[in-house]
Design an enzyme around this catalytic site. Sequence first.
Site, mmCIF file in Angstrom:
data_model
loop_
_atom_site.group_PDB
_atom_site.id
_atom_site.type_symbol
_atom_site.label_atom_id
_atom_site.label_comp_id
_atom_site.label_asym_id
_atom_site.label_seq_id
_atom_site.Cartn_x
_atom_site.Cartn_y
_atom_site.Cartn_z
ATOM 1 N N SER A 144 -49.442 -20.912 4.569
ATOM 2 C CA SER A 144 -48.166 -20.366 4.136
ATOM 3 C C SER A 144 -47.461 -19.803 5.361
ATOM 4 C CB SER A 144 -48.427 -19.259 3.099
ATOM 5 O OG SER A 144 -47.240 -18.580 2.785
ATOM 6 N N LYS A 170 -46.662 -24.663 3.338
ATOM 7 C CA LYS A 170 -45.721 -23.965 2.451
ATOM 8 C C LYS A 170 -44.821 -23.127 3.332
ATOM 9 C CE LYS A 170 -46.385 -19.772 -0.308
ATOM 10 N NZ LYS A 170 -47.207 -19.179 -1.388
ATOM 11 N N LYS A 172 -41.630 -20.181 3.398
ATOM 12 C CA LYS A 172 -40.900 -19.173 2.650
ATOM 13 C C LYS A 172 -39.410 -19.466 2.779
ATOM 14 C CE LYS A 172 -44.361 -16.500 1.429
ATOM 15 N NZ LYS A 172 -44.657 -16.203 0.003
ATOM 16 N N ASP A 197 -41.539 -21.448 -1.175
ATOM 17 C CA ASP A 197 -41.789 -20.252 -1.990
ATOM 18 C C ASP A 197 -40.635 -19.268 -1.801
ATOM 19 O OD1 ASP A 197 -42.790 -18.128 -3.437
ATOM 20 O OD2 ASP A 197 -44.596 -17.843 -2.213
ATOM 21 N N GLU A 222 -41.919 -22.737 -5.631
ATOM 22 C CA GLU A 222 -42.660 -21.580 -6.149
ATOM 23 C C GLU A 222 -41.730 -20.400 -6.424
ATOM 24 O OE1 GLU A 222 -45.967 -20.649 -3.598
ATOM 25 O OE2 GLU A 222 -46.389 -18.743 -4.590
ATOM 26 N N ASP A 247 -45.638 -17.919 -9.724
ATOM 27 C CA ASP A 247 -46.566 -16.986 -9.079
ATOM 28 C C ASP A 247 -46.364 -15.622 -9.760
ATOM 29 O OD1 ASP A 247 -47.743 -15.094 -7.362
ATOM 30 O OD2 ASP A 247 -46.946 -15.921 -5.521
ATOM 31 N N LYS A 271 -53.564 -16.199 -8.418
ATOM 32 C CA LYS A 271 -54.068 -15.189 -7.491
ATOM 33 C C LYS A 271 -54.928 -14.261 -8.334
ATOM 34 C CE LYS A 271 -50.073 -15.071 -4.407
ATOM 35 N NZ LYS A 271 -48.817 -14.348 -4.065
ATOM 36 N N GLY A 299 -52.584 -16.698 -1.998
ATOM 37 C CA GLY A 299 -53.215 -15.732 -1.104
ATOM 38 C C GLY A 299 -52.367 -14.489 -0.955
HETATM 39 O O1 OSB Z 1 -45.908 -15.229 -2.629
HETATM 40 O O2 OSB Z 1 -47.631 -16.300 -2.114
HETATM 41 C C1 OSB Z 1 -46.917 -15.323 -1.952
HETATM 42 C C2 OSB Z 1 -48.290 -13.148 0.886
HETATM 43 C C3 OSB Z 1 -47.984 -11.896 0.418
HETATM 44 C C4 OSB Z 1 -47.325 -11.772 -0.776
HETATM 45 C C5 OSB Z 1 -46.964 -12.905 -1.505
HETATM 46 C C6 OSB Z 1 -47.274 -14.173 -1.042
HETATM 47 C C7 OSB Z 1 -47.923 -14.292 0.192
HETATM 48 C C8 OSB Z 1 -48.240 -15.566 0.823
HETATM 49 C C9 OSB Z 1 -49.385 -15.562 1.816
HETATM 50 O O3 OSB Z 1 -47.595 -16.581 0.683
HETATM 51 C C10 OSB Z 1 -50.422 -16.557 1.549
HETATM 52 C C11 OSB Z 1 -51.667 -16.313 2.402
HETATM 53 O O4 OSB Z 1 -52.454 -15.406 2.080
HETATM 54 O O5 OSB Z 1 -51.834 -17.045 3.368
HETATM 55 MG MG MG Z 2 -45.797 -16.883 -3.926
#
Ligand code: OSB
Ligand code: MG
Length: 378
Positions: A144, A170, A172, A197, A222, A247, A271, A299
């Site tokens: 991510s 992925k 953001k 995401d 996402e 999510d 999660k 994660g």
């Molecule tokens: O939305 O998936 C998410 C990290 C913190 C809060 C929300 C998210 C995330 C990540 C990190 O996308 C994923 C990772 O742990 O590598």
């Molecule tokens: Mg997410």
Amino acid sequence: MRIDRIELRLIEMPLLAPFETSFGVETVEEHLIVRVDGDGITGWGECVASEGPWYSYETNQTAWHVLRDFLIPFVFENELRAPQDFPKLAARVRGHNMAKAGLEAALWDWFAKGQEKSLAQMFHAAQQIERDSKIPEKITVGVSVGLQSSAQELVARVRGFLDEGYTRIKIKIKPGRDVELVRALRAEFPHIRLQVDANSAYTLADTDVFRAMDDANLLLIEQPLSNDDIFQHIKLQRELKTAICLDESIHSADDAEAALQMGACRIINIKPGRVGGFTQAIKIHDLAAQHNAPVWCGGMLESGIGRAGNVAIASLPNFTLPGDLSASRRYFRQDIVEPEFQVDTEGMMRVPTGGGIGVQIVMKNLDAVTQSSQLFRR
Ligand code: OSB
Ligand code: MG
């Protein structure tokens, strides 16, 4: 079989690079570590709440309060025969899923070690679909990637991860930094497994943004709309070919059933922390399988303690999409477990086979990142 000691620690682990999402930038990962002791066995869990209520309403302070004043006493006042007994007791507390999941994780590790089984073995035995499924040696994982200063910078970051072996990326997105990023990546890497995401940053008024990326062959989009929302996601999913994955909106198997049955999404990010623990995560996995909906493991920038549980659950058969499970080195200079989690040149990660979480805690590393701790006794 009795737990007579529970310890909470607040840890702070500096990230190698800032992680930026639509809700903010993180430079240090602050989590709680839960340690349970009894019958000469130690169990470890990680609570993935954060320093601020940005991803969800939970913070380390609310989690500490709920654990100290309610959840830990439940464990001391009752005899648990299996880890699944804990969520039944904890159900009396409304919400606070991350606090619940942190303690439940430590209990799963404690019970697994008592039975000399790995977490993956425990989870495979607890699921209801494909009971005879084999535990894979390795699973395909993804990375991510946070928001970067420019599209070129993002392309460079992604190239670096692809070179390391990751086969699913992925990114953001947030309003104003979305379609352009997808286009820049597709121009460089037309065929990679790519997904976006939004962390709840958009509204239905932004539907055109998602239409503009609908032909980019994304694996999924996402959590585009409001956290907790189901209804508006139904409307958006009707407008798109690309699958929506929820999510933030999914807190339980009941939420997952509503979302899948009503067409708010076609894929679910599981999660364990967000849904209150592994017991509920396995229920969602089973339910999604009945709906022919893929799931994958999200994660929360976990240390090796939380990562071990995520990797174990991602070994279940309906986790058919790569998770946000990256190598320890992707996040931290040094992890608090040994061996550290690694990704091979094919973008795969080994599923631990030892008892419980299957990795050792490096006490001197854990002590070095501990900011405060408190011990509770039966
Ligand atoms: O939305 O998936 C998410 C990290 C913190 C809060 C929300 C998210 C995330 C990540 C990190 O996308 C994923 C990772 O742990 O590598
Ligand atoms: Mg997410």
